[in-house]
Design a protein around this motif. Structure first.
Motif, PDB file in Angstrom:
ATOM      1  N   ALA A 123       0.832  -1.206   0.000  1.00 21.20           N
ATOM      2  CA  ALA A 123       0.000   0.000   0.000  1.00 21.20           C
ATOM      3  C   ALA A 123       0.865   1.254   0.000  1.00 21.20           C
ATOM      4  O   ALA A 123       0.552   2.231  -0.691  1.00 21.20           O
ATOM      5  N   ALA A 146      -3.723   0.245  -4.557  1.00 23.09           N
ATOM      6  CA  ALA A 146      -3.891   0.832  -3.226  1.00 23.09           C
ATOM      7  C   ALA A 146      -5.214   0.386  -2.607  1.00 23.09           C
ATOM      8  O   ALA A 146      -5.279   0.116  -1.404  1.00 23.09           O
ATOM      9  N   ARG A 150      -5.337  -2.518   0.692  1.00 26.75           N
ATOM     10  CA  ARG A 150      -5.924  -2.118   1.964  1.00 26.75           C
ATOM     11  C   ARG A 150      -7.102  -2.988   2.383  1.00 26.75           C
ATOM     12  O   ARG A 150      -7.546  -2.925   3.523  1.00 26.75           O
ATOM     13  N   GLY A 154      -9.635  -0.044   2.267  1.00 24.95           N
ATOM     14  CA  GLY A 154      -9.589   0.601   0.959  1.00 24.95           C
ATOM     15  C   GLY A 154     -10.957   1.019   0.443  1.00 24.95           C
ATOM     16  O   GLY A 154     -11.054   1.636  -0.625  1.00 24.95           O
TER      17      GLY A 154
END
Length: 189
Positions: A123, A146, A150, A154
């Motif tokens: 990340a 990303a 997560r 996320g």
């Protein structure tokens, strides 16, 4: 013939093949060096990271876009601290093509971290790539990573993409929503 020789070396499961490719990289220039870089990247030879970092720096200095692209890709395929450090340095370049290649390498390194269960480290790399001044395609790749790295954390970034006025980021959000598992993402959607 060099291409055929590299294809054979790529398939040999022996450290001697890596050594031969590293030796080749140290002794060649131009397309032959790029070929050696590509093969070392395919093999994921971590011992080649210093040589590839040197090739990346040489490519930047000589304004050799092909060498920069190959070295950044190879460093991304290898991953690890040395490779990431070289890519981070290249992101600071004033040349857009160098930053683009470096971010591609960072995304590749982050994908490896994510695949090996190091989501937090991945990340961070994805976020560095997202923050760089690069073309939209690279930002899209880094944003997707990303979000996925997560997991449930996320979801806010995912929702941000789904609310975007930019069609590419909206499409990215729709695709990432299918990849992100769990009840929390379903509830958020």
């Amino acid at each position: 013939l060099a291409s055929w020789a590299r294809v054979a070396l790529e398939a040999i499961d022996d450290p001697a093949a890596d050594a031969a490719l590293r030796d080749s990289l140290a002794k060649t220039k131009g397309n032959l060096a790029i070929g050696a870089i590509n093969s070392l990247g395919v093999r994921g030879d971590s011992q080649a990271a210093p040589l590839m970092a040197e090739a990346l720096a040489a490519g930047i200095k000589a304004n050799d876009a092909e060498l920069v692209d190959a070295a950044a890709w190879g460093l991304g395929q290898i991953g690890g601290d040395q490779a990431v450090a070289a890519l981070r340095d290249a992101i600071k370049s004033e040349t857009p093509a160098v930053r683009n290649a470096a971010v591609q390498g960072l995304v590749l390194a982050a994908e490896q971290l994510l695949a090996t269960g190091k989501a937090d480290e991945a990340a961070k790399l994805y976020d560095e790539a997202r923050a760089a001044e690069v073309p939209k395609q690279r930002k899209l790749e880094a944003t997707r990573g990303a979000i996925l790295a997560r997991g449930d954390a996320g979801i806010p970034l995912l929702l941000e993409q789904l609310r975007s006025d930019d069609k590419k980021f909206l499409q990215l959000g729709l695709g990432a929503a299918r990849e992100l598992p769990g009840q929390k993402v379903a509830a958020a959607l």
